[in-house]
Design an enzyme around this catalytic site. Structure first.
Site, PDB file in Angstrom:
ATOM      1  N   SER A  48       0.859  -1.187   0.000  1.00  0.00           N
ATOM      2  CA  SER A  48       0.000   0.000   0.000  1.00  0.00           C
ATOM      3  C   SER A  48       0.889   1.229   0.000  1.00  0.00           C
ATOM      4  O   SER A  48       2.050   1.173   0.421  1.00  0.00           O
ATOM      5  CB  SER A  48      -0.898   0.011   1.246  1.00  0.00           C
ATOM      6  OG  SER A  48      -1.620   1.223   1.348  1.00  0.00           O
ATOM      7  N   ARG A  49       0.342   2.351  -0.461  1.00  0.00           N
ATOM      8  CA  ARG A  49       1.090   3.601  -0.358  1.00  0.00           C
ATOM      9  C   ARG A  49       1.139   4.100   1.078  1.00  0.00           C
ATOM     10  O   ARG A  49       1.919   4.990   1.410  1.00  0.00           O
ATOM     11  CB  ARG A  49       0.456   4.651  -1.271  1.00  0.00           C
ATOM     12  CG  ARG A  49       0.648   4.354  -2.756  1.00  0.00           C
ATOM     13  CD  ARG A  49      -0.156   5.292  -3.626  1.00  0.00           C
ATOM     14  NE  ARG A  49      -1.587   5.130  -3.393  1.00  0.00           N
ATOM     15  CZ  ARG A  49      -2.523   5.786  -4.067  1.00  0.00           C
ATOM     16  NH1 ARG A  49      -2.182   6.661  -4.991  1.00  0.00           N
ATOM     17  NH2 ARG A  49      -3.802   5.584  -3.803  1.00  0.00           N
ATOM     18  N   HIS A  91      -5.487   0.522 -12.617  1.00  0.00           N
ATOM     19  CA  HIS A  91      -5.268  -0.886 -12.978  1.00  0.00           C
ATOM     20  C   HIS A  91      -4.175  -1.047 -14.029  1.00  0.00           C
ATOM     21  O   HIS A  91      -3.337  -1.951 -13.925  1.00  0.00           O
ATOM     22  CB  HIS A  91      -6.567  -1.516 -13.493  1.00  0.00           C
ATOM     23  CG  HIS A  91      -7.557  -1.816 -12.414  1.00  0.00           C
ATOM     24  ND1 HIS A  91      -8.783  -2.376 -12.646  1.00  0.00           N
ATOM     25  CD2 HIS A  91      -7.496  -1.626 -11.060  1.00  0.00           C
ATOM     26  CE1 HIS A  91      -9.428  -2.527 -11.510  1.00  0.00           C
ATOM     27  NE2 HIS A  91      -8.677  -2.058 -10.533  1.00  0.00           N
ATOM     28  N   LYS A 109     -11.944  -6.213 -11.950  1.00  0.00           N
ATOM     29  CA  LYS A 109     -12.763  -5.599 -12.983  1.00  0.00           C
ATOM     30  C   LYS A 109     -13.310  -4.275 -12.446  1.00  0.00           C
ATOM     31  O   LYS A 109     -13.419  -4.121 -11.213  1.00  0.00           O
ATOM     32  CB  LYS A 109     -13.883  -6.535 -13.426  1.00  0.00           C
ATOM     33  CG  LYS A 109     -15.067  -6.702 -12.466  1.00  0.00           C
ATOM     34  CD  LYS A 109     -14.750  -7.397 -11.203  1.00  0.00           C
ATOM     35  CE  LYS A 109     -15.852  -7.297 -10.194  1.00  0.00           C
ATOM     36  NZ  LYS A 109     -15.394  -7.110  -8.870  1.00  0.00           N
ATOM     37  N   ASP A 190     -18.048   0.113 -12.272  1.00  0.00           N
ATOM     38  CA  ASP A 190     -18.085  -0.541 -10.975  1.00  0.00           C
ATOM     39  C   ASP A 190     -19.187  -1.591 -10.884  1.00  0.00           C
ATOM     40  O   ASP A 190     -18.970  -2.690 -10.374  1.00  0.00           O
ATOM     41  CB  ASP A 190     -18.274   0.494  -9.869  1.00  0.00           C
ATOM     42  CG  ASP A 190     -17.740   0.008  -8.539  1.00  0.00           C
ATOM     43  OD1 ASP A 190     -18.542  -0.449  -7.707  1.00  0.00           O
ATOM     44  OD2 ASP A 190     -16.520   0.052  -8.335  1.00  0.00           O
TER      45      ASP A 190
END
Length: 341
Positions: A48-49, A91, A109, A190
């Site tokens: 993670s950032r 992505h 997705k 989404d």
């Protein structure tokens, strides 16, 4: 009449891979829980950032290593495959990062923001010779294999109409990724990806696309309805919205019978076949329920790797790109464009 028995392998039978989770959000948590309960897959690292988020996720699921950068995650020599669970807007970059490091990738997705980005990822994966699969988990469920077999057998006769919807209610929040153009927000990528992918599963790429939609104040799609037509004469009717909880069901209607998938149709469930004369036949309930069914897609990728395959026969990369092309066409018709496109 007995409906077909699903041929979906037990996820626990797939040879284990060592997984890294890129972006520890809600869907990533659901994936790790599913893997730990129903497979031999091993999640060995998370990136993670935010160092705090990475460590909290690692602590929650007993993951050995937490990285504060995605670069460090993909460079870990003990990681075989990366699950890309970041927002749609990222992505492409994150999948390419993993592919360049020689990792197999399972990409959430919608696969990317648009078809051009999808082609970049596909081309990179094919060049690198790594396995790459879109994480459209519905495609890999036992219930979808029942549908697959019914379609192949001709039990429906001539397929005429596919109907599918997916709508959820979300409070309007410009700061949320669902309402943020910069994060490729909106209902279509989404939620609408599910009915559109289902139409592709049944009928393939449409010959023509018609769509209408309304936008949020931030400029992403709030509600979209689309009609696809096909050379066979079949139609697909799909809809999605951020503003209402819809039934989220899917139907495939043919000249001899129809398939009914209750809501939400995209999770593991029962398949109903209703004949033209009104006879009703149902498949057995699935052994793995709810979002725990995410384990099937990861086990499928692990099996591909064990067999030396790089693409899924259940969701080929060319189909993933074709679905993105359909999404692009719908966005053009309703007037949604993301920053930088």
């Amino acid at each position: 009449m007995r409906l077909p028995t699903p041929r979906t392998p037990d996820p626990a039978d797939a040879p284990p891979l060592r997984w890294g989770v890129l972006a520890p959000g809600g869907i990533a948590a659901a994936m790790v829980e599913a893997l730990h309960r129903f497979t031999r897959q091993r999640v060995v690292a998370v990136g993670s950032r935010s160092p705090e988020r990475a460590q909290a996720f690692a602590d929650r699921f007993g993951i050995d290593r937490a990285y504060c950068s995605y670069e460090a995650l993909v460079d870990d020599p003990d990681v075989d495959a990366i699950y890309v669970a970041s927002p749609h807007s990222h992505h492409r970059d994150h999948a390419l990062l993993a592919i360049e490091a020689g990792k197999h990738v399972l990409v959430e997705k919608a696969f990317t923001r648009n078809a051009a980005e999808a082609r970049e990822v596909v081309d990179a994966a094919r060049t690198a010779g790594v396995a790459c699969v879109e994480a459209m988990w519905t495609r890999f469920l036992p219930s979808m294999d029942v549908v697959r077999q019914l379609l192949a057998s001709g039990a429906l006769g001539q397929v005429e109409t596919v109907t599918a919807d997916h709508g959820q209610w979300f409070a309007v929040d410009p700061a949320s990724r669902l309402f943020a153009p910069g994060l490729a927000g909106g209902a279509l990528l989404d939620l609408g990806i599910y009915p559109i992918s289902f139409a592709s599963f049944v009928l393939g790429a449409p010959g023509s696309v018609g769509a209408r939609g309304t936008l949020t104040e931030t400029g992403v799609d709030r509600q979209v309805s689309a009609v696809f037509t096909y050379d066979s004469g079949a139609h697909a009717l799909v809809s999605t919205t951020l503003a209402a909880r819809t039934p989220t069901v899917a139907l495939v209607s043919g000249s001899e019978a129809r398939i009914e998938l209750g809501g939400p149709f995209y999770v593991p469930g029962v398949v109903r076949l209703v004949t033209r004369s009104g006879e009703v036949h149902e498949s057995e309930p699935p052994a793995i329920q709810g979002h725990l069914g995410l384990c099937h897609e990861a086990a499928h990728l692990a099996q591909l790797v064990a067999e030396g395959a790089t693409e899924s026969p259940l969701l080929p990369l060319d189909e993933t790109v074709a679905i993105m092309e359909t999404l692009d066409e719908i966005r053009a018709l309703v007037g949604v464009r993301y920053p930088g496109e």
